[in-house]
Design a protein around this motif. Structure first.
Motif, mmCIF file in Angstrom:
data_model
loop_
_atom_site.group_PDB
_atom_site.id
_atom_site.type_symbol
_atom_site.label_atom_id
_atom_site.label_comp_id
_atom_site.label_asym_id
_atom_site.label_seq_id
_atom_site.Cartn_x
_atom_site.Cartn_y
_atom_site.Cartn_z
ATOM 1 N N THR A 181 0.864 -1.173 0.000
ATOM 2 C CA THR A 181 0.000 0.000 0.000
ATOM 3 C C THR A 181 0.898 1.219 0.000
ATOM 4 O O THR A 181 1.888 1.279 0.734
ATOM 5 C CB THR A 181 -0.927 0.031 1.216
ATOM 6 O OG1 THR A 181 -1.817 -1.087 1.141
ATOM 7 C CG2 THR A 181 -1.745 1.309 1.264
ATOM 8 N N ARG B 296 -3.807 0.577 -2.559
ATOM 9 C CA ARG B 296 -3.449 -0.752 -2.048
ATOM 10 C C ARG B 296 -3.441 -1.694 -3.238
ATOM 11 O O ARG B 296 -4.467 -1.926 -3.871
ATOM 12 C CB ARG B 296 -4.436 -1.219 -0.985
ATOM 13 C CG ARG B 296 -4.037 -2.560 -0.385
ATOM 14 C CD ARG B 296 -4.820 -2.891 0.871
ATOM 15 N NE ARG B 296 -6.240 -2.782 0.679
ATOM 16 C CZ ARG B 296 -7.111 -3.774 0.849
ATOM 17 N NH1 ARG B 296 -6.714 -4.964 1.214
ATOM 18 N NH2 ARG B 296 -8.392 -3.576 0.658
ATOM 19 N N GLY C 192 -2.892 -0.405 4.789
ATOM 20 C CA GLY C 192 -3.398 0.936 4.496
ATOM 21 C C GLY C 192 -3.226 1.870 5.673
ATOM 22 O O GLY C 192 -2.802 3.023 5.524
#
Length: 134
Positions: free
Chosen positions: A31, A46, A55
């Motif tokens: 991410t 992501r 994330g």
């Protein structure tokens, strides 16, 4: 009055594209998070196969690099070097993998990456940051 560089949509996209290219070149599922100089999110991507938790981690790493005006690894090294009191600072991203975006000597934002080894996260973040750094 002071002036400072800010990341526009064009620069943010350039950073994201460069970081993504570095990740995909190495087949790394990560991410990528980009924040402004105040740590506020500008972009998040992501890649397929990357765990959802990344994330949050990528964004916190980026926020740490932006607000701290240095690579997040420097904070990790400080803590690992014995300055454990720094753990009480309200940054959750004190892990390697984020770098500030420096333009004309000033921090305009930061790139944080999570999903592979810390040094590889940092490699991806640097590729993104260097795409606009001057």
């Amino acid at each position: 009055m002071l002036n400072k560089p800010t990341l526009s949509v064009a620069e943010t996209t350039r950073i994201l594209d460069a970081a993504r290219a570095e990740a995909e070149k190495n087949n790394w599922a990560v991410t990528i998070s980009i924040v402004d100089d105040g740590g506020h999110p500008l972009a998040l991507l992501r890649l397929d196969g990357c765990p959802p938790m990344s994330g949050y981690i990528a964004t916190e790493k980026a926020r740490t690099a932006a607000l701290g005006r240095r690579e997040s690894k420097q904070f990790e090294d400080m803590i690992n070097g014995g300055r454990t009191a720094f753990l009480s600072v309200p940054f959750a991203g004190t892990l390697e993998g984020a770098v500030p975006v420096v333009v004309d000597g000033q921090v305009a934002g930061a790139v944080g990456v999570s999903g592979v080894k810390a040094s590889e996260d940092a490699q991806i973040a640097r590729a993104g940051a260097q795409s606009v750094a001057k």
